[in-house]
Every structure is written in structure tokens, then in C-alpha cells.
Design an enzyme around this catalytic site. Sequence first.
Site, PDB file in Angstrom:
ATOM      1  N   VAL A  86       4.767   1.097   0.557  1.00 30.64           N
ATOM      2  CA  VAL A  86       5.246  -0.008   1.384  1.00 30.64           C
ATOM      3  C   VAL A  86       5.187  -1.352   0.892  1.00 30.64           C
ATOM      4  O   VAL A  86       4.145  -1.637   0.162  1.00 30.64           O
ATOM      5  CB  VAL A  86       4.090  -0.218   2.709  1.00 30.64           C
ATOM      6  CG1 VAL A  86       4.551  -1.111   3.661  1.00 30.64           C
ATOM      7  CG2 VAL A  86       4.072   1.420   3.483  1.00 30.64           C
ATOM      8  N   ASP A 129      -0.378  11.748  13.605  1.00 29.95           N
ATOM      9  CA  ASP A 129      -1.466  10.830  12.473  1.00 29.95           C
ATOM     10  C   ASP A 129      -1.958   9.832  12.735  1.00 29.95           C
ATOM     11  O   ASP A 129      -1.943   8.718  12.206  1.00 29.95           O
ATOM     12  CB  ASP A 129      -0.440  11.047  11.230  1.00 29.95           C
ATOM     13  CG  ASP A 129      -1.509  10.986   9.954  1.00 29.95           C
ATOM     14  OD1 ASP A 129      -2.427  11.165  10.166  1.00 29.95           O
ATOM     15  OD2 ASP A 129      -0.716  10.440   8.926  1.00 29.95           O
ATOM     16  N   GLY A 185       0.783  -1.140   0.022  1.00 26.53           N
ATOM     17  CA  GLY A 185       0.075  -0.009  -0.102  1.00 26.53           C
ATOM     18  C   GLY A 185       0.833   1.413  -0.106  1.00 26.53           C
ATOM     19  O   GLY A 185       2.117   1.097  -0.052  1.00 26.53           O
ATOM     20  N   GLY A 233       1.686   4.391   2.331  1.00 30.08           N
ATOM     21  CA  GLY A 233       1.755   4.882   3.850  1.00 30.08           C
ATOM     22  C   GLY A 233       2.099   6.178   3.577  1.00 30.08           C
ATOM     23  O   GLY A 233       2.139   6.685   2.496  1.00 30.08           O
TER      24      GLY A 233
END
Length: 573
Positions: free
Chosen positions: A358, A469, A351, A353
Site C-alpha cells: 500500500v 479478515d 505498509g 496490506g
Amino acid sequence: MAKTLILLWVFLLFLLNQVKSQIDELFFDAGDDGAASIIRLNGAAQIQKNGILRLTNHTSRLLGQAFYSSGIQFQDSTDDKVSSFSTVFAFAIVPEYPKLGGHGFAFTISPSRELHGTLPSQYLGILNSSNVGNFSNHIFAVEFDTVQDYEFGDINDNHVGINFNSLVSNKSVPTAYFTTNSIKQDLDLKSGKVIQAWIDYDSSKKQLDVKLSPTSTKPNSSILTYEVDLSPIFQKYMYVGFSASTGLLASSHYIMGWSFKVNGEAKSLDLDSLPSLPGPKRNHHTPLILGVTLSAVLIMFLLFGIAIYLIRKIKNADVTEAWELDIGPHRFSYKDLNQATSGFKDEQLLGFGGFGRVYKGILPNSNTQVAVKRISHESKQGLREFASEIASIGRLRHRNLVQLLGWCRRLGDLLLVYDFMPNGSLDKYLFDEPKTILTWKQRFKIINGVASGLLYLHEEWEQKVIHRDIKAGNVLLDTELNGRLGDFGLAKLYEHGSNPSTTRVVGTLGYLAPELTRIGKPTTSSDVFAFGALLLEVVCGRRPIEHKALPEELILVDWVWKKMEIWCHFKRC
Ligand SMILES: *[C@@H]1O[C@H](CO)[C@@H](O)[C@H](O)[C@H]1NC(C)=O
Ligand SMILES: *[C@@H]1O[C@H](CO)[C@@H](O)[C@H](O)[C@H]1NC(C)=O
Ligand SMILES: *[C@@H]1O[C@H](CO)[C@@H](O)[C@H](O)[C@H]1NC(C)=O
Ligand SMILES: *[C@@H]1O[C@H](CO)[C@@H](O)[C@H](O)[C@H]1NC(C)=O
Ligand SMILES: *[C@@H]1O[C@H](CO)[C@@H](O)[C@H](O)[C@H]1NC(C)=O
């Protein structure tokens, strides 16, 4: 017939040899009973052909235990005073990666010779998260720990500690020993060298003493002395032995010799007479008769090989700069990571990130699954700032954080290696028609985990870490569906790298605390605000900002707030 007999004979010899070497090396001297030396092995523990007891190997998350199989009477029938005892053993810890051990071992005295349900990693195979600290365990341990766990208040990643029913040591010291002139010398548990340890309990003084030495002579001074009455901790009969564990990083834990005695002094071991650990294999001599043509062909192949090697090397070169040497966590080679992720192929992509892609990877030497994040970074300054952050983030250790295993830099690319989380991120279980619907119990467990990870970042670690975050996409789920915070600290780097004079607001829309957009200064409170938004998300299964929603339902936090005001109005609260 004759053949069968010979085979049988060879087999018997083999057996005899096995038994003999076990008795020789695991020399046991338990007081007057002269008991046979039988060791009860558990988990990964095994006695090797050379007679060395190996508790764990280089596989992650293993535990191995070895206990003397007969119980030992520690208390007299007349009073409940614990008898004096003395033990000596020689051990070696060989880490998978030099300087990075995992996790350690403990000389353990326990009411049972098989500890069931205990955990590896920081629990050293002697306890688990539900019984840690409970006095009904009756466990006494002297830990030889090679990982610093902040959860248990470890002082460093190379210490000896005395523990009662807990992994929090009542007293611990950095590993060291006293030389014959009583000079204190440092000692490295993870050096792979043989170390001898003496543990003595004096029942009249009610005092425990731990001594260490890399030699065969018992030093005069102890490195660890603790005054304690063991009678509330011990039961009348107890089992003595060792327990070791590995975590994400692994070491082989070896016991090369051991003696134990109640009411007397255990005999020191002669380190020179112990079997040595298997070293690197020696090459056999190859016959040197080679034809002239054959050598020419070989030389050509060799040159060709060197050329390919050099080209590869230049291609994969990662140049080390001075500041990189100060950084704590493991520095991986680019070659290993390239190999682990099959050259950063798209098929390996997990994915996108924060700030990078990643990839899933399998480390070539250990077959450990990892997640590798690749961050491109132009400015060298930013990279250096980042590096100092890795140094501190790499030392964070908590069961609700995704562990950073190491890193690597190559030109403008920074690669971060994390523990692989097989169940992916939480958002996949909440939005867009998830494959599995989480139960309330699972949701509660996840949230509870994230909260405890966040508390650790804010208050329990030596520095205050502001995540900045927190959101469902940054909560990852491990095999047991525990919530773990990932991606921490990255935001901070981004700010330093881009423009140090202004503070950029980082984070994700819908999670930003109102004051953050105005003052621009992130605090632990703004993290907690984002955590609140995450809570609502997990409960409602809706994104914090839903663009397709009606205007009054656009921002989840505001919508819930309004609903609550109406409710409170009716209830007059
Ligand atoms: C280590 O021990 C475990 C358990 O005994 C075993 O499954 C594993 O294959 C071993 N690993 C290596 C690298 O020998
Ligand atoms: C924890 O360990 C104890 C004792 O070894 C065991 O009885 C218990 O089942 C374990 N608990 C869990 C949750 O595994
Ligand atoms: C300690 O363990 C005992 C027996 O397993 C259990 O009954 C008791 O509730 C535990 N105490 C605490 C504080 O967890
Ligand atoms: C170990 O430390 C804990 C916490 O400080 C204390 O409650 C306990 O009594 C100590 N145990 C022994 C045996 O000294
Ligand atoms: C212990 O002390 C004695 C006398 O002070 C000294 O002769 C001996 O060498 C010391 N031994 C060790 C191992 O330090």
C-alpha cells in the site's frame, strides 16, 4: 490627484457592475414586499463575477449555502395553514471526474439562514449525524442527489427527492423530465448542462410538485408529486435557499438564476439569457513570423517530444478489455497513479496490506490524498473475477468503511485506490508500546464503528458481504479516530483466482472461528467470531495469538474463555 480620481472611478464602476450583475442573475421575486435581493452566503458559496452563484467547487468535503437573507412569512396569523409557494431555479452540476458526482444540493427551507454544525458529503450541508431525523429541525428540502447512499436508502446516483428533517427521502424518483408531447425523457444531473427546476406547493390541495426541464418552458407534467401538509414542518417565518456539499468526490454546484413567490407562480427563467459557465479557455493567436532555422529547431523538439511521449505511453500502457467497461467505480489511468505515488517509490510505502503493498499518494489534479494498493496477479481469470467484485465493493458506502475510490489495471497488476486514513491502523495503537494510549471512550467509539460497518456489510446492503479478515490491522482510523473497516472482499478474490474447485480458508490465525477450519465455509457468524476476537484485543491490548506467552495463555480467546468458566463456577452462573 487626477490619477487617484480615475482609480476611484474605475473602482466604483467595478462595484456597480458587480451589484448589477448580482441583481440580474439572482432575480428574486418574493411576493409583494419587493425586497432587495440580498443573498446570505455560507461556507464555500460565492457569487462569481459573471453573476452565477457557485455553492461548491471541486474541493473534497466542502459545504456551501446561500439563503435569501430576509425571513419569509409562510403562515398567516389567523390560522397555521402554510401558504402556497412556488420557486423556479436553473442549476448546473459539473463533476470533477465525468460521471462521478459528489454529492449534490438541496433547495432548502429552514428556520435559520445559517445552518451551523451541519456536515458535508451525504448530509448535503443541511443536517448532521446527531440531528438527522429530528422533527425539531423544521427543515424541508428537495434534494438533487448525485451519489447513492445506502445509509439513507437512496434509489440511485441521479435522483430528486423530497425530505423532511432527514436525508431519507419520503419520496424520490430518478431524474427525468416530460417533453412537450408528454414523453418522459431521462435527465442526467451530473451532465454539467443547465437544468431548470420548478417546485410548487398548493396549499388547498396540500400537494408538492417538482418539474424539471433542460429548456425554458415549464412542462405540463410533474416528475414528482407528494401530498403533504407542511404546517407541522414549517414555522411562521422561514428562510429559503440552497445548500450543497462535496464528499470524497466533488462537483461544482452552480445556481444560475432563481425566482421565488408566495401565493403565486414564480416566473420561469429564460435559459438563453442566463450567463453561461466558463468553458475551456481559448488560445490566443501566436504571431506566425518565425525564422526558418527557428522552425527547424522547433520541429526537432517536437519529434523528440513525440518520441518521448510514445515511449512513456508504451511503458505506461493500460490496455482496456471489454469487461472492464462494465465496472462501476472510477477507473484511474496508470499514469495518474504512477505520478500520485512518485512512481511507487519506497518512501511512499504505507505498509503491506492483505495481498499487496500500500502506497500513499496525492492525486495530481485534485490534490486528494489517497492510499493505493498494488496487487500482482498472474491469472487473467482471477483478475476478471476480482473486477466484478470491485464493481460491487465500489458501491458500498458507509461511514465506517474505508471508501474504495477507484481502480486501475496494468498488465498483471491491479491497483486499488482508497480514501487515505491519516491515523493508520488500529493495531499500531494497541501493541508494541504504542505512541498514544487510547482512552476507554475512544476504544468504545472505534468498536462501535466497526460493529456498525460490519452490520452494514452483513445485513444492510443489497448483497451480503462477508469480510473474512476482520482484525485490528484491517481497522483504520480516520482524523476523528472513527474505526473504519478496510480490505473487505479481497479474500474472496484470492480464493477464486487460486483454485475455484476447493474453498481455501482465508483469514488470520487467532481470529478464525472453530467451525471455519473444519467446514471451510465462511459465514456472517465467522465474521462475528473474528469481531469478538477483535473486541478482546481492544480491551486487553494483546494480540489474539502471543507466541511468547505461556501455553495456556497462547490463544487469547481460549484464555479468556477459561477465565470466565472459573469465574462462573464461583458465581454459580
Ligand atoms: C474551493 O473553495 C474552498 C473554500 O472556499 C477554498 O479553500 C479552495 O481553495 C477552493 N478550491 C479551489 C480548487 O478553487
Ligand atoms: C448538529 O446540527 C445542529 C443544528 O445545526 C447543531 O446545533 C449541533 O451542534 C450539531 N451537532 C454536532 C455534533 O455538530
Ligand atoms: C431533537 O432535538 C431537540 C433539540 O435539539 C432535542 O432536545 C431532542 O432531544 C432531540 N430528539 C431526539 C430524538 O434526538
Ligand atoms: C415521511 O416519512 C416518515 C417515515 O415513513 C413518516 O414518519 C413521516 O410522517 C413522513 N413525513 C411526511 C411529512 O409525510
Ligand atoms: C401543455 O399542454 C397543452 C395543451 O394540452 C399544450 O398545448 C402545450 O404544448 C403543453 N406544454 C408543454 C410544455 O408540454
